[in-house]
Design a protein around this motif. Structure first.
Motif, PDB file in Angstrom:
ATOM      1  N   SER A 172     -19.231  15.292 -18.939  1.00  0.00           N
ATOM      2  CA  SER A 172     -19.415  16.659 -18.479  1.00  0.00           C
ATOM      3  C   SER A 172     -20.866  16.930 -18.086  1.00  0.00           C
ATOM      4  CB  SER A 172     -18.993  17.637 -19.578  1.00  0.00           C
ATOM      5  OG  SER A 172     -19.832  17.466 -20.706  1.00  0.00           O
ATOM      6  N   THR A 173     -21.684  15.904 -18.025  1.00  0.00           N
ATOM      7  CA  THR A 173     -23.090  16.060 -17.730  1.00  0.00           C
ATOM      8  C   THR A 173     -23.399  15.584 -16.319  1.00  0.00           C
ATOM      9  OG1 THR A 173     -23.620  15.669 -20.045  1.00  0.00           O
ATOM     10  CG2 THR A 173     -25.415  15.426 -18.475  1.00  0.00           C
ATOM     11  N   THR A 174     -24.126  16.426 -15.576  1.00  0.00           N
ATOM     12  CA  THR A 174     -24.573  16.052 -14.249  1.00  0.00           C
ATOM     13  C   THR A 174     -25.965  15.459 -14.359  1.00  0.00           C
ATOM     14  OG1 THR A 174     -23.321  17.861 -13.256  1.00  0.00           O
ATOM     15  CG2 THR A 174     -25.095  16.914 -11.935  1.00  0.00           C
ATOM     16  N   VAL A 175     -26.152  14.281 -13.807  1.00  0.00           N
ATOM     17  CA  VAL A 175     -27.449  13.613 -13.850  1.00  0.00           C
ATOM     18  C   VAL A 175     -28.308  14.142 -12.707  1.00  0.00           C
ATOM     19  CG1 VAL A 175     -28.642  11.401 -13.692  1.00  0.00           C
ATOM     20  CG2 VAL A 175     -26.470  11.562 -14.919  1.00  0.00           C
ATOM     21  N   ASP A 176     -29.489  14.682 -13.042  1.00  0.00           N
ATOM     22  CA  ASP A 176     -30.410  15.214 -12.041  1.00  0.00           C
ATOM     23  C   ASP A 176     -31.273  14.127 -11.405  1.00  0.00           C
ATOM     24  OD1 ASP A 176     -29.888  18.159 -12.425  1.00  0.00           O
ATOM     25  OD2 ASP A 176     -30.486  17.637 -14.461  1.00  0.00           O
ATOM     26  N   PHE A 177     -31.641  13.125 -12.198  1.00  0.00           N
ATOM     27  CA  PHE A 177     -32.463  12.021 -11.714  1.00  0.00           C
ATOM     28  C   PHE A 177     -31.786  10.720 -12.130  1.00  0.00           C
ATOM     29  CE2 PHE A 177     -35.300  15.607 -12.606  1.00  0.00           C
ATOM     30  CZ  PHE A 177     -35.832  15.813 -11.351  1.00  0.00           C
ATOM     31  N   LYS A 178     -31.387   9.915 -11.151  1.00  0.00           N
ATOM     32  CA  LYS A 178     -30.604   8.708 -11.432  1.00  0.00           C
ATOM     33  C   LYS A 178     -31.458   7.496 -11.786  1.00  0.00           C
ATOM     34  CE  LYS A 178     -26.620  10.063  -8.644  1.00  0.00           C
ATOM     35  NZ  LYS A 178     -26.882  11.461  -8.587  1.00  0.00           N
ATOM     36  N   THR A 179     -32.785   7.586 -11.580  1.00  0.00           N
ATOM     37  CA  THR A 179     -33.681   6.476 -11.919  1.00  0.00           C
ATOM     38  C   THR A 179     -34.995   7.023 -12.469  1.00  0.00           C
ATOM     39  OG1 THR A 179     -34.775   6.400  -9.765  1.00  0.00           O
ATOM     40  CG2 THR A 179     -32.767   5.056 -10.025  1.00  0.00           C
ATOM     41  N   ALA A 180     -35.729   6.155 -13.144  1.00  0.00           N
ATOM     42  CA  ALA A 180     -37.057   6.525 -13.645  1.00  0.00           C
ATOM     43  C   ALA A 180     -37.971   6.864 -12.473  1.00  0.00           C
ATOM     44  CB  ALA A 180     -37.637   5.387 -14.479  1.00  0.00           C
ATOM     45  N   ALA A 181     -37.847   6.144 -11.381  1.00  0.00           N
ATOM     46  CA  ALA A 181     -38.694   6.386 -10.207  1.00  0.00           C
ATOM     47  C   ALA A 181     -38.469   7.782  -9.631  1.00  0.00           C
ATOM     48  CB  ALA A 181     -38.438   5.321  -9.142  1.00  0.00           C
ATOM     49  N   GLU A 182     -37.216   8.220  -9.544  1.00  0.00           N
ATOM     50  CA  GLU A 182     -36.912   9.573  -9.063  1.00  0.00           C
ATOM     51  C   GLU A 182     -37.527  10.622  -9.989  1.00  0.00           C
ATOM     52  OE1 GLU A 182     -32.775  10.496  -8.514  1.00  0.00           O
ATOM     53  OE2 GLU A 182     -32.424   8.736  -7.261  1.00  0.00           O
ATOM     54  N   PHE A 183     -37.382  10.404 -11.283  1.00  0.00           N
ATOM     55  CA  PHE A 183     -37.907  11.340 -12.270  1.00  0.00           C
ATOM     56  C   PHE A 183     -39.436  11.401 -12.203  1.00  0.00           C
ATOM     57  CE2 PHE A 183     -39.069  12.109 -16.875  1.00  0.00           C
ATOM     58  CZ  PHE A 183     -38.829  13.473 -16.842  1.00  0.00           C
ATOM     59  N   GLU A 184     -40.058  10.241 -12.129  1.00  0.00           N
ATOM     60  CA  GLU A 184     -41.523  10.198 -12.076  1.00  0.00           C
ATOM     61  C   GLU A 184     -42.052  10.852 -10.796  1.00  0.00           C
ATOM     62  OE1 GLU A 184     -45.169   7.091 -12.887  1.00  0.00           O
ATOM     63  OE2 GLU A 184     -43.105   6.470 -13.246  1.00  0.00           O
ATOM     64  N   SER A 185     -41.344  10.672  -9.701  1.00  0.00           N
ATOM     65  CA  SER A 185     -41.724  11.309  -8.445  1.00  0.00           C
ATOM     66  C   SER A 185     -41.674  12.835  -8.579  1.00  0.00           C
ATOM     67  CB  SER A 185     -40.798  10.846  -7.322  1.00  0.00           C
ATOM     68  OG  SER A 185     -41.105  11.493  -6.119  1.00  0.00           O
ATOM     69  N   ALA A 186     -40.654  13.339  -9.251  1.00  0.00           N
ATOM     70  CA  ALA A 186     -40.540  14.783  -9.480  1.00  0.00           C
ATOM     71  C   ALA A 186     -41.702  15.283 -10.345  1.00  0.00           C
ATOM     72  CB  ALA A 186     -39.203  15.103 -10.142  1.00  0.00           C
ATOM     73  N   LEU A 187     -42.048  14.529 -11.380  1.00  0.00           N
ATOM     74  CA  LEU A 187     -43.180  14.907 -12.228  1.00  0.00           C
ATOM     75  C   LEU A 187     -44.483  14.900 -11.429  1.00  0.00           C
ATOM     76  CD1 LEU A 187     -42.319  12.926 -15.476  1.00  0.00           C
ATOM     77  CD2 LEU A 187     -42.276  15.412 -15.187  1.00  0.00           C
ATOM     78  N   ASN A 188     -44.674  13.867 -10.614  1.00  0.00           N
ATOM     79  CA  ASN A 188     -45.891  13.761  -9.811  1.00  0.00           C
ATOM     80  C   ASN A 188     -46.038  14.903  -8.814  1.00  0.00           C
ATOM     81  OD1 ASN A 188     -46.761  11.424 -11.100  1.00  0.00           O
ATOM     82  ND2 ASN A 188     -45.768  10.085  -9.611  1.00  0.00           N
ATOM     83  N   SER A 189     -44.921  15.467  -8.373  1.00  0.00           N
ATOM     84  CA  SER A 189     -44.967  16.592  -7.434  1.00  0.00           C
ATOM     85  C   SER A 189     -44.853  17.935  -8.147  1.00  0.00           C
ATOM     86  CB  SER A 189     -43.885  16.444  -6.364  1.00  0.00           C
ATOM     87  OG  SER A 189     -42.603  16.494  -6.947  1.00  0.00           O
ATOM     88  N   SER A 190     -45.064  17.929  -9.456  1.00  0.00           N
ATOM     89  CA  SER A 190     -45.121  19.150 -10.289  1.00  0.00           C
ATOM     90  C   SER A 190     -43.816  19.932 -10.338  1.00  0.00           C
ATOM     91  CB  SER A 190     -46.262  20.062  -9.835  1.00  0.00           C
ATOM     92  OG  SER A 190     -47.485  19.384  -9.934  1.00  0.00           O
ATOM     93  N   GLN A 191     -42.686  19.257 -10.159  1.00  0.00           N
ATOM     94  CA  GLN A 191     -41.405  19.941 -10.288  1.00  0.00           C
ATOM     95  C   GLN A 191     -41.118  20.261 -11.749  1.00  0.00           C
ATOM     96  OE1 GLN A 191     -38.043  18.030  -8.413  1.00  0.00           O
ATOM     97  NE2 GLN A 191     -39.278  17.367  -6.664  1.00  0.00           N
ATOM     98  N   ASP A 192     -40.396  21.341 -11.985  1.00  0.00           N
ATOM     99  CA  ASP A 192     -39.991  21.694 -13.347  1.00  0.00           C
ATOM    100  C   ASP A 192     -38.844  20.773 -13.747  1.00  0.00           C
ATOM    101  OD1 ASP A 192     -39.489  22.875 -15.783  1.00  0.00           O
ATOM    102  OD2 ASP A 192     -38.505  24.637 -14.929  1.00  0.00           O
ATOM    103  N   THR A 193     -39.077  19.954 -14.755  1.00  0.00           N
ATOM    104  CA  THR A 193     -38.066  18.983 -15.172  1.00  0.00           C
ATOM    105  C   THR A 193     -37.477  19.292 -16.543  1.00  0.00           C
ATOM    106  OG1 THR A 193     -39.800  17.569 -16.071  1.00  0.00           O
ATOM    107  CG2 THR A 193     -39.097  17.131 -13.801  1.00  0.00           C
ATOM    108  N   ILE A 194     -37.917  20.377 -17.169  1.00  0.00           N
ATOM    109  CA  ILE A 194     -37.406  20.750 -18.487  1.00  0.00           C
ATOM    110  C   ILE A 194     -35.920  21.088 -18.370  1.00  0.00           C
ATOM    111  CG2 ILE A 194     -37.665  22.309 -20.468  1.00  0.00           C
ATOM    112  CD1 ILE A 194     -40.097  20.410 -19.826  1.00  0.00           C
TER     113      ILE A 194
END
Length: 141
Positions: A54-76
């Motif tokens: 029942s969980t939707t994955v927002d970031f499918k890889t560490a690279a996608e997640f790190e890219s979001a962090l590097n661009s200051s996206q809210d990841t909480i």
């Protein structure tokens, strides 16, 4: 070199957490100085396992997640799937799992994860220090 950087970041983060233990800011700072939010690392807190069906994955890889962090996206509150690159069971901040280039998933619980395994977590807090990220999380699968 990565291990030396992680050790330095871990020490700096530990000192910052001690000095800023009553802050609740979880945004990324662009300065090279430590910008650390307090992380609720109470030994009594527990991670709640949830069904991934029942969980939707927002970031499918560490690279996608790190890219979001590097661009200051809210990841909480976002859900991340990543492959474990290394495990540091006795890290300064607790059980630490390395993924991606600069991601350190930190837990107060022993998870017994192994290098090469894929895990899905829900991000609780993110702290940034010297270009690396310390992430507290809730285990999804």
């Amino acid at each position: 070199m990565k291990k030396l950087a992680i050790i330095g970041v871990t020490i700096l983060t530990t000192l910052s957490l001690a000095a800023c233990s009553n802050k609740s800011d979880t945004t990324k700072s662009s300065s090279k100085e430590s910008s650390v939010s307090s992380s609720n690392t109470s030994k009594s807190s527990s991670k709640t396992s949830q069904s991934s069906s029942s969980t939707t994955v927002d970031f499918k890889t560490a690279a996608e997640f790190e890219s979001a962090l590097n661009s200051s996206q809210d990841t909480i509150g976002k859900v991340v799937t990543f492959t474990v690159d290394n495990v540091v069971p006795d890290g300064e901040l607790g059980y630490t799992v390395w993924a991606g280039e600069h991601l350190n998933f930190v837990s107060t619980e022993v998870l017994n994860w192994k290098t090469g395994e894929t895990h899905t977590v829900k991000v609780k807090k993110v702290a940034s220090s010297l270009g690396s990220y310390m992430i507290t999380f809730e285990t999804i699968k």
